[in-house]
Design an enzyme around this catalytic site. Structure first.
Site, mmCIF file in Angstrom:
data_model
loop_
_atom_site.group_PDB
_atom_site.id
_atom_site.type_symbol
_atom_site.label_atom_id
_atom_site.label_comp_id
_atom_site.label_asym_id
_atom_site.label_seq_id
_atom_site.Cartn_x
_atom_site.Cartn_y
_atom_site.Cartn_z
ATOM 1 N N HIS A 1 60.338 42.845 62.532
ATOM 2 C CA HIS A 1 60.171 43.299 61.154
ATOM 3 C C HIS A 1 59.747 42.113 60.286
ATOM 4 O O HIS A 1 60.215 40.987 60.485
ATOM 5 C CB HIS A 1 61.493 43.825 60.589
ATOM 6 N N CYS B 1 68.743 46.648 60.830
ATOM 7 C CA CYS B 1 67.798 45.603 61.265
ATOM 8 C C CYS B 1 66.935 45.071 60.121
ATOM 9 O O CYS B 1 66.562 43.898 60.122
ATOM 10 C CB CYS B 1 66.931 46.116 62.404
#
EC number: 1.2.1.11
Lengths: 353, 353
Positions: free
Chosen positions: B260, B130
């Protein structure tokens, strides 16, 4: 006669930490201490080394007879009043951004360039920005051994860098979001803050800090840069005496109360190993190694807040960049990042007086 | 006949987001859909495009007749079961770390290297980590125009990267510290968590996340590096097809639920201006520019969570590094960072079938 010390901004976030530092210092070279603040805070009583002192309102005459005046106030107050104090005979140690890049004002980190405190044609010595300061003791030590050439830095900056208002805002935001299950849809943190009567217009920050990070610190300076990022570049160059040091910084505010952290990617003139870097840090009293990643040991802001040193961990040799180390540093932005460094300069001045 | 789609790990953090994606997709090339999970979760009912489906327990025979099997499960489950699914005739799109660096498994980001999905000797296609994925659409677009050479990255990673347990832990930690005025003394966050019955031994993280940041993501791999940092390097090289790309990453967990963020310092073969980069991003449908720093406009995780694109802001030309841009990206680690990219690969496979 023991010199007289003044603290301007005694009731602010950094001022309060400074009083803690004055009370905890093992040596005490000072005679009289004067606490100075805005007229609004004048009259408050604060205890320094067992003596109750009354905060005095900022005025030209409060500097008469002062040997060293530490300023922990906003830029515009320093810009106006530091020259007044200097004119009345005090050596000013200023923690604002007003004078840091002035060619006639030394910018001092004792571990790096304490020898500069004697060259002060304006009677003013500047204390660096807290973000720069958080890594300077560590970088200065490496620079002396290996010759620093390039620096790519990303920060994780605490809200107390924006003063008491920043800390109160973060606590209020967290109280407004906790238990609400927010942070999972765009804008739901903003909605929760509005619903709790915490409009963003009242915040010292340009976006929510609860359950968020904010890539903005300081004021906008053009070409995409915020002031804090340019300070990291320009102040590092001046403190380390490397006018052509290559620096790129990204400054990001995070929901931490106090202690700035930085991810540092530093390239040197000469080869450097992790073992050599550890030896350099071990030999630097104000740097503490917290670095055993195999056992999950590294510095984090909540574990080192309140400490004087710069905490260094996650030291590793960059895999693809020659002569380059990556590491993570944490430093209390109110102590070494502000009050402590200012006081260390003042103490060095007292020792020379 | 319309192909059959299987989702392994349907009840996990990424699986739940995957079901949202299946329900929201405008096109629908699939016939049967099978939801698969551990025996513990088997029997649960979940609704996909108006149809109530019963979650089936993972077993070899559930893959019979499956054309595409998406795996959102831990590494060890994928390592064991993805080859089983492939052997039964399914093309596996695997979101674990088990196969990403396998030379016989393509590692695919549709914006960068969709042409690789046909080369799959093991019947497995891997979905990147990710953190890598959060910046890949943006970097791939710049690489095609300017030739990427070097990457220095610092991450601000959300707790949902550690699954449902990570999210629950952050919420529980915040509830335990809010209103306590902690975060000002070393260790007081740890004390507040202990007092609230939240010992660190129960956390998926190696240090407190409330009022803190933690410079550790993944498992320790030696020489100072954690797995997530090495994944950023090795996966970026493989996806972009630049075997000698220079990469240094520092991965830091922050108290954000989902999305993120990365501070990116990217050096190219050819000169690149901010205006050129903006044009490249404007032409890339999956990248959204949020970049007006003068007005305080930049992406933050809490403002973009739940979105499919990669959000880019704070673009600026590095002052001291030639051919180099600094910028800040935010991407939902459960959507583009995991479920969405996996599904985009599956959808492309359906279109080719």
């Amino acid at each position: 006669m023991a010199p007289t010390l003044a603290l301007v901004g005694a009731t602010g976030a950094v001022g309060s930490v400074m009083i803690d530092i004055l009370n905890g210092r093992p040596e005490w070279p000072w005679g009289e201490v004067r606490l100075i603040a805005s007229p609004r805070s004048a009259g408050r009583k604060l205890t320094v080394r067992g003596e109750e002192l009354t905060v005095q309102a900022l005025a030209p005459e409060v500097f008469d007879g002062v040997d060293v005046a530490m300023f922990d106030v906003p830029d515009e107050i320093s810009a106006r009043w530091a020259p007044v104090a200097a004119e009345r005979g005090a050596v000013v140690v200023d923690n604002s951004g007003a004078f840091r890049m002035d060619d006639d004002v030394p910018l001092v980190v004792p571990e790096c360039n304490l020898d500069r405190i004697g060259e002060r044609p304006r009677g003013i010595i500047a204390n660096p920005n807290c973000t720069t300061l958080s890594m300077m003791a560590a970088l200065g030590a490496l620079h002396r051994e290996f010759g620093l050439r390039e620096l790519v830095v990303a920060s994780y900056q605490a809200v107390s860098g924006a003063g008491v208002a920043g800390v109160e805002r973060l606590y209020a935001e967290l109280a407004a979001v906790v238990g609400k299950g927010v942070g999972v849809r765009a804008g739901d943190v903003r909605e929760a803050l509005e619903a709790a009567g915490l409009p963003l217009a009242d915040s010292p920050f340009p976006a929510p800090l609860a359950l968020n990070v904010v890539p903005s610190a300081g004021s906008y300076k053009g070409d995409g840069w915020y002031s804090e990022e340019l300070k990291v570049r320009n102040e590092s160059r001046k403190i380390l005496g490397i006018p052509d040091l290559k620096v790129s910084a990204t400054c990001v505010r995070v929901p931490v109360v106090t202690t700035h952290s930085l991810a540092v990617h530093a390239t040197f003139e000469r080869p450097v190993t992790v073992e050599q870097a550890r030896r350099v840090f071990d030999a630097q009293p104000s740097v503490v190694l917290v670095d055993d990643p195999e056992r999950g040991v590294f510095p984090t802001p909540a574990d080192v807040v309140g400490g004087d040193p710069t905490y260094v961990g996650r030291i590793r040799q960059a895999l693809d960049f020659p002569n380059t180390l990556d590491f993570f540093v944490c430093g209390d932005n109110l102590r070494k990042g502000a009050a402590l460094n200012t006081y260390e300069i003042a103490e060095a001045l007292a020792a020379r007086a």
